[in-house]
Motif scaffolding. Structure first.
Motif, PDB file in Angstrom:
ATOM      1  N   TYR A  54      -8.527  -2.758 -14.241  1.00 13.49           N
ATOM      2  CA  TYR A  54      -9.272  -2.676 -15.372  1.00 13.49           C
ATOM      3  C   TYR A  54      -8.060  -2.746 -16.354  1.00 13.49           C
ATOM      4  O   TYR A  54      -7.082  -1.976 -16.533  1.00 13.49           O
ATOM      5  CB  TYR A  54      -9.914  -1.681 -15.876  1.00 13.49           C
ATOM      6  N   LEU A  55      -7.990  -3.902 -17.433  1.00 14.95           N
ATOM      7  CA  LEU A  55      -7.146  -3.843 -18.287  1.00 14.95           C
ATOM      8  C   LEU A  55      -7.861  -3.646 -19.748  1.00 14.95           C
ATOM      9  O   LEU A  55      -8.621  -4.465 -20.139  1.00 14.95           O
ATOM     10  CB  LEU A  55      -6.306  -5.682 -18.584  1.00 14.95           C
ATOM     11  N   GLU A  95     -26.729   3.584 -16.243  1.00 10.26           N
ATOM     12  CA  GLU A  95     -26.312   4.265 -16.851  1.00 10.26           C
ATOM     13  C   GLU A  95     -26.657   4.606 -18.040  1.00 10.26           C
ATOM     14  O   GLU A  95     -27.087   3.554 -18.670  1.00 10.26           O
ATOM     15  CB  GLU A  95     -24.639   4.219 -16.689  1.00 10.26           C
ATOM     16  N   ILE A  96     -26.317   5.812 -18.792  1.00  7.49           N
ATOM     17  CA  ILE A  96     -26.764   5.838 -20.062  1.00  7.49           C
ATOM     18  C   ILE A  96     -26.789   4.567 -20.978  1.00  7.49           C
ATOM     19  O   ILE A  96     -27.726   4.184 -21.827  1.00  7.49           O
ATOM     20  CB  ILE A  96     -26.204   7.317 -20.585  1.00  7.49           C
ATOM     21  N   HIS A 103     -24.045  -6.570 -10.383  1.00  5.06           N
ATOM     22  CA  HIS A 103     -23.030  -6.964 -11.518  1.00  5.06           C
ATOM     23  C   HIS A 103     -22.872  -5.411 -12.243  1.00  5.06           C
ATOM     24  O   HIS A 103     -22.535  -5.608 -13.519  1.00  5.06           O
ATOM     25  CB  HIS A 103     -23.605  -8.019 -12.492  1.00  5.06           C
ATOM     26  N   ILE A 104     -23.048  -4.452 -11.528  1.00  6.65           N
ATOM     27  CA  ILE A 104     -22.573  -2.995 -12.366  1.00  6.65           C
ATOM     28  C   ILE A 104     -20.903  -3.164 -12.370  1.00  6.65           C
ATOM     29  O   ILE A 104     -20.378  -3.858 -11.622  1.00  6.65           O
ATOM     30  CB  ILE A 104     -23.047  -1.844 -11.377  1.00  6.65           C
ATOM     31  N   SER A 105     -20.672  -2.190 -13.245  1.00  5.56           N
ATOM     32  CA  SER A 105     -19.253  -2.334 -13.440  1.00  5.56           C
ATOM     33  C   SER A 105     -18.616  -1.204 -12.316  1.00  5.56           C
ATOM     34  O   SER A 105     -18.787   0.020 -12.548  1.00  5.56           O
ATOM     35  CB  SER A 105     -18.817  -1.571 -14.842  1.00  5.56           C
ATOM     36  N   THR A 106     -18.103  -1.938 -11.503  1.00  5.75           N
ATOM     37  CA  THR A 106     -17.574  -1.052 -10.199  1.00  5.75           C
ATOM     38  C   THR A 106     -16.435  -0.100 -10.840  1.00  5.75           C
ATOM     39  O   THR A 106     -16.278   1.083 -10.445  1.00  5.75           O
ATOM     40  CB  THR A 106     -16.845  -1.813  -9.199  1.00  5.75           C
ATOM     41  N   HIS A 107     -15.498  -0.611 -11.898  1.00  6.20           N
ATOM     42  CA  HIS A 107     -14.498   0.379 -12.350  1.00  6.20           C
ATOM     43  C   HIS A 107     -15.160   1.527 -13.015  1.00  6.20           C
ATOM     44  O   HIS A 107     -14.724   2.742 -12.748  1.00  6.20           O
ATOM     45  CB  HIS A 107     -13.629  -0.452 -13.095  1.00  6.20           C
ATOM     46  N   ASN A 108     -16.084   1.548 -13.888  1.00  9.05           N
ATOM     47  CA  ASN A 108     -16.665   2.463 -14.657  1.00  9.05           C
ATOM     48  C   ASN A 108     -17.165   3.466 -13.666  1.00  9.05           C
ATOM     49  O   ASN A 108     -17.399   4.609 -14.026  1.00  9.05           O
ATOM     50  CB  ASN A 108     -17.437   1.959 -15.812  1.00  9.05           C
TER      51      ASN A 108
END
Length: 381
Positions: free
Chosen positions: A60-61, A238-239, A247-252
């Motif tokens: 993640y940049l 998520e909240i 397409h959820i954010s894998t990194h977060n």
């Protein structure tokens, strides 16, 4: 072992009035030297503990603004990352971006360097509110950039939105949601404004010159957010985050799962081998330390057993799926009910927490007072 890697790019062409992240104006900064230093820091870390990076899932940049860099600088940065880290196995390679900075050559540099997800800071579709925030883009920039990114080959894009802004009305927020959802993107993030110290907004607030919506108005905005996202089949996972299937954010999610990740760059934070750490924030200090073949560590904190349990609850309850009884016990060797049984029962009575056979999660009511719920899971010494 790290599941993800975060890389901090602290340069911005414009400083936003609400931002408290480590950042500097781009002009007259040693940007090229910084990129080389980041590459060297990653190389030193991998050489020291190669086993930590064997199974990374995400890069993640973040910033600052990674797209403040030129296309040539982006290419150089991504060359370092791809030549040192095993990026061919990544699930997700994300970059934050400003809509008015994503030129065609920068988009091509990103996608050719392996980036497959863009997260754009849109914040609002109301030009007056954007001006208050210190943002420089227009709605036209957003529309044009998204179309250009699609043309280049990006199909996984997210935009950030903000509510509870100075002077923001419900009508303005509803209009922003409507325009955002008309784009039909696979992912959206929406955050309420937090007035952080050392920001322009904080100075204005301290002088009584920042007019913010009431808590009730902010709650109404959050309610509308959840309603509109649900109507457009953007599932809340998520909240503050909503996505289409896959397409959820894998990194977060690594953060919310309380798993380990490496942080590189000036002011970056990481969590490895049970230790949370942060790097020197001043860019000159960071570069000089790297050039002296030293790791740029500012501080380290070994996370105690109690802190790990608390963080598992704080972070995990942000997810709609909540915290699993089985995973908690597997991770810590003790049942969640043994540590938190009384707390869970009380929160259920207050209709702030739900429980089933799998675990616990915030109720609809609990989402509005998440921080208050999280504090209840602090363990006494």
């Amino acid at each position: 072992m790290a599941r993800g890697v975060y890389i901090h790019i602290p340069f911005c062409h414009q400083i936003c009035n609400y931002c408290d992240f480590n950042k500097v104006f781009f002009k007259n900064q040693p940007v090229d030297e910084y990129i080389e230093a980041v590459g060297k820091e990653i190389e030193m870390a991998v050489r020291k503990s190669p086993e930590q990076f064997q199974e990374i899932e995400t890069v993640y940049l973040g910033g600052g603004t990674p797209t403040a860099l030129s296309a040539k600088q982006i290419t150089r940065l991504l060359h370092h990352i791809n030549s040192i880290l095993p990026t061919d196995q990544l699930i997700e390679f994300s970059s934050e971006a400003n809509p008015d900075e994503l030129t065609e050559d920068k988009l091509e540099a990103l996608i050719n360097g392996g980036v497959n997800r863009l997260s754009m800071g849109v914040q609002s579709f109301d030009q007056q509110l954007l001006k208050k925030l210190g943002r420089t883009h227009t709605n036209e920039h957003v529309y044009e950039t998204i179309e250009l990114a699609k043309k280049i080959g990006f199909d996984n894009m997210s935009i950030d939105l903000m509510y509870g802004l100075p002077g923001q009305t419900m009508e303005q927020w509803e209009d922003t949601l409507m325009k955002a959802l008309e784009l039909d993107l696979p992912h959206y993030s929406a955050y309420s404004l937090i007035v952080e110290p050392k920001t322009i907004f904080y100075i204005q607030y301290a002088k009584g010159k920042l007019s913010l919506p009431t808590e009730d108005s902010e709650a109404d905005m959050y309610e509308l957010l959840m309603k509109k996202m649900a109507e457009k089949q953007k599932e809340q996972y998520e909240i503050s985050n909503f996505a289409m299937d896959g397409h959820i954010s894998t990194h977060n999610k690594i953060y919310w799962d309380n798993d380990e990740y490496a942080g590189f760059g000036a002011g970056a934070h990481g969590y490895l081998r049970g230790i949370r750490y942060s790097n020197y924030a001043p860019i000159k200090k960071y570069i000089e330390t790297i050039q002296n073949n030293e790791q740029p560590l500012l501080r380290e904190h070994k996370v105690s057993f109690e802190e790990k349990c608390e963080e598992q609850m704080f972070l995990g309850l942000r997810k709609n799926e909540g915290v699993s009884f089985e995973q908690f016990e597997k991770k810590f060797g003790v049942s969640m009910k043994k540590l938190y049984g009384n707390t869970i029962e009380q929160l259920k009575i207050e209709d702030l927490l739900l429980e089933d056979e799998k675990g616990v999660k915030l109720s609809h009511k609990g989402r509005f007072v998440g921080n208050e719920v999280f504090q209840r899971f602090l363990l006494e010494d």
